[in-house]
Design a protein around this motif. Structure first.
Motif, mmCIF file in Angstrom:
data_model
loop_
_atom_site.group_PDB
_atom_site.id
_atom_site.type_symbol
_atom_site.label_atom_id
_atom_site.label_comp_id
_atom_site.label_asym_id
_atom_site.label_seq_id
_atom_site.Cartn_x
_atom_site.Cartn_y
_atom_site.Cartn_z
ATOM 1 N N LEU A 88 3.919 14.900 -11.089
ATOM 2 C CA LEU A 88 4.287 15.099 -12.491
ATOM 3 C C LEU A 88 3.206 15.888 -13.232
ATOM 4 N N THR A 89 1.923 15.605 -12.901
ATOM 5 C CA THR A 89 0.828 16.376 -13.502
ATOM 6 C C THR A 89 0.909 17.836 -13.082
ATOM 7 N N CYS A 90 1.240 18.058 -11.819
ATOM 8 C CA CYS A 90 1.398 19.426 -11.318
ATOM 9 C C CYS A 90 2.503 20.144 -12.084
ATOM 10 N N GLU A 91 3.629 19.474 -12.290
ATOM 11 C CA GLU A 91 4.729 20.080 -13.042
ATOM 12 C C GLU A 91 4.298 20.381 -14.477
ATOM 13 N N ASN A 92 3.530 19.472 -15.065
ATOM 14 C CA ASN A 92 3.056 19.690 -16.426
ATOM 15 C C ASN A 92 2.105 20.890 -16.498
ATOM 16 N N ASN A 93 1.273 21.062 -15.456
ATOM 17 C CA ASN A 93 0.397 22.243 -15.398
ATOM 18 C C ASN A 93 1.224 23.525 -15.444
ATOM 19 N N LEU A 94 2.281 23.542 -14.644
ATOM 20 C CA LEU A 94 3.128 24.734 -14.608
ATOM 21 C C LEU A 94 3.821 24.958 -15.948
ATOM 22 N N ARG A 95 4.227 23.886 -16.601
ATOM 23 C CA ARG A 95 4.869 24.042 -17.915
ATOM 24 C C ARG A 95 3.898 24.627 -18.931
ATOM 25 N N GLN A 96 2.629 24.193 -18.862
ATOM 26 C CA GLN A 96 1.630 24.766 -19.774
ATOM 27 C C GLN A 96 1.436 26.256 -19.501
ATOM 28 N N ILE A 97 1.420 26.617 -18.217
ATOM 29 C CA ILE A 97 1.323 28.038 -17.871
ATOM 30 C C ILE A 97 2.563 28.779 -18.395
ATOM 31 N N LEU A 108 0.804 -1.227 0.000
ATOM 32 C CA LEU A 108 0.000 0.000 0.000
ATOM 33 C C LEU A 108 0.838 1.280 0.000
ATOM 34 N N PRO A 109 1.874 1.392 0.865
ATOM 35 C CA PRO A 109 2.688 2.613 0.792
ATOM 36 C C PRO A 109 3.324 2.810 -0.581
ATOM 37 N N ALA A 110 3.734 1.698 -1.212
ATOM 38 C CA ALA A 110 4.343 1.811 -2.539
ATOM 39 C C ALA A 110 3.324 2.303 -3.561
ATOM 40 N N ILE A 111 2.082 1.807 -3.449
ATOM 41 C CA ILE A 111 1.018 2.248 -4.362
ATOM 42 C C ILE A 111 0.733 3.731 -4.159
ATOM 43 N N ASN A 112 0.632 4.148 -2.887
ATOM 44 C CA ASN A 112 0.360 5.558 -2.592
ATOM 45 C C ASN A 112 1.483 6.462 -3.089
ATOM 46 N N ALA A 113 2.724 5.991 -2.927
ATOM 47 C CA ALA A 113 3.869 6.782 -3.386
ATOM 48 C C ALA A 113 3.854 6.930 -4.902
ATOM 49 N N THR A 114 3.480 5.854 -5.594
ATOM 50 C CA THR A 114 3.405 5.909 -7.060
ATOM 51 C C THR A 114 2.327 6.879 -7.516
ATOM 52 N N ARG A 115 1.179 6.850 -6.846
ATOM 53 C CA ARG A 115 0.096 7.763 -7.191
ATOM 54 C C ARG A 115 0.500 9.213 -6.957
ATOM 55 N N GLU A 116 1.184 9.480 -5.844
ATOM 56 C CA GLU A 116 1.609 10.849 -5.550
ATOM 57 C C GLU A 116 2.647 11.315 -6.564
ATOM 58 N N GLN A 117 3.535 10.401 -6.977
ATOM 59 C CA GLN A 117 4.519 10.773 -7.996
ATOM 60 C C GLN A 117 3.821 11.176 -9.290
ATOM 61 N N PRO A 170 -3.438 18.350 -8.836
ATOM 62 C CA PRO A 170 -4.234 17.178 -8.464
ATOM 63 C C PRO A 170 -4.005 16.716 -7.034
ATOM 64 N N SER A 171 -2.931 17.169 -6.405
ATOM 65 C CA SER A 171 -2.682 16.804 -5.003
ATOM 66 C C SER A 171 -3.286 17.795 -4.024
ATOM 67 N N ALA A 172 -3.982 18.799 -4.547
ATOM 68 C CA ALA A 172 -4.493 19.867 -3.692
ATOM 69 C C ALA A 172 -5.420 19.333 -2.611
ATOM 70 N N ASP A 173 -5.320 19.924 -1.446
ATOM 71 C CA ASP A 173 -6.166 19.573 -0.310
ATOM 72 C C ASP A 173 -7.633 19.763 -0.687
ATOM 73 N N PRO A 174 -8.479 18.717 -0.480
ATOM 74 C CA PRO A 174 -9.907 18.862 -0.792
ATOM 75 C C PRO A 174 -10.580 20.007 -0.036
#
Length: 347
Positions: A103-112, A90-99, A184-188
């Protein structure tokens, strides 16, 4: 006189009338054939199972308890077998999802970043932090100005520069926030239409409210200048995406994830992302020296510019970004009254 008797098959103990001594018949508990011990000189008819007079002993209950205990042990062992690998996986799965989210967050910034560069190509300068109204108050955000360069021309065309960003018409557009403005990691708990990417506003910065900044003005080098920062979580700016009130340099807490906010912060473990003026992104550790961030926020401080969090930064002048070097400077803040032209952000 009753004869004490124990079934050799199931262990049930009973008292049998002595007239059945030496006879055989079915055990009333397990049904298997048993023989009552013989009494000397006794002569009795065939064995009758009804002659048993069971005593209220608990061998049968004891057997059930043993069975229940065995099942419980087996279930416990099964839980251990399942939970141990799950605790590892489970920790490995969670770490993969956060990674993936990071990466999506970084891509958002690149688009900006691409949108900022495209704006510069079109207007000869980067967008101002905001446009002001007739009273000189911030009225329209730079995020609105770059909408056409994010593929959001239709949304931009429906935005009204004739009223503030939170006017009755523009407020109807709030729920149409482009996904690129949200990590996508933003606090709900963050506002549903709050952005996670903000500019730092102030004199001598890329988003200077007193002048339009062009590439030629960034004498520190685009790769040594922070353009947009991530701001989320407890130290986040908590800013609606159309709001023109990005944090000022004076108000910013330059310790990553520092409190109180607003700060360069995120919901990623260990740090936050920033966008450089050359369109590249960097992930800043919580432990980075705040002074290094101060150096990267200014456009012409001529500081030493140590690498951000140990990441190698290209020397000044090596940027591969192809941008129009036209300065397009203006000495006063943009007035929202200029928005009567076809392009509200045109210099």
């Amino acid at each position: 006189m009753p004869i004490p008797f124990t079934c050799p098959h199931c262990g049930t103990r009973t008292q049998v009338d002595e007239k059945y001594a030496g006879q055989s018949g079915p055990c009333f508990q397990c049904g298997k054939t048993v023989q009552v011990p013989a009494a000397s000189g006794s002569q009795t008819p065939s064995f009758d199972a009804s002659a048993y007079s069971p005593t209220p002993t608990a061998p049968a209950k004891s057997n059930k308890l043993i069975w229940i205990f065995s099942v419980a042990i087996m279930l416990l062992a099964l839980c251990c077998v399942i939970s141990v690998p799950m605790a590892i996986i489970l920790p490995a799965i969670n770490a993969t999802r956060e990674q993936a989210r990071r990466l999506t967050c970084e891509n958002n910034l690149r688009q900006i970043g691409v949108a900022l560069q495209s704006y510069h190509d079109a207007h000869g300068c980067f967008p101002p932090p905001y446009l002001v109204d007739a009273e000189g108050q911030p009225a329209h955000s730079w995020r609105v100005l770059i909408l056409p360069f994010l593929g959001e021309t239709e949304l931009y065309d429906r935005y009204s520069f004739d009223e503030p960003w939170n006017g009755p018409h523009n407020q109807q557009l709030e729920q149409e926030m482009p996904p690129v403005f949200r990590c996508p990691s933003a606090d709900p708990a963050l506002g549903l239409y709050d952005t996670n990417y903000v500019a730092v506003v102030g004199p001598g910065l890329l988003f200077d409210p007193s002048q339009r900044v062009a590439i030629a003005d960034v004498t520190d080098g685009l790769e040594h200048t922070i353009a947009v920062v991530e701001s989320s979580g407890p130290s986040g700016a908590k800013l609606p995406w159309m709001s023109p009130h990005d944090p000022t340099h004076m108000a910013l807490n330059t310790k990553v994830n520092g409190v109180p906010g607003p700060a360069i912060s995120s919901d990623h473990p260990g740090g936050a992302n920033v966008l450089l003026a050359d369109g590249e992104t960097r992930f800043l550790s919580d432990a980075i020296d705040p002074q290094i961030l101060q150096d990267y926020l200014t456009i012409g401080g001529h500081e030493s510019h140590q690498p951000l969090d140990g990441t190698s930064i290209a020397p000044s002048g090596d940027s591969n970004v192809s941008l129009d070097a036209n300065t397009g400077e203006a000495d006063t803040p943009l007035d929202a009254g200029e928005e009567a032209t076809a392009d509200p952000a045109a210099p």
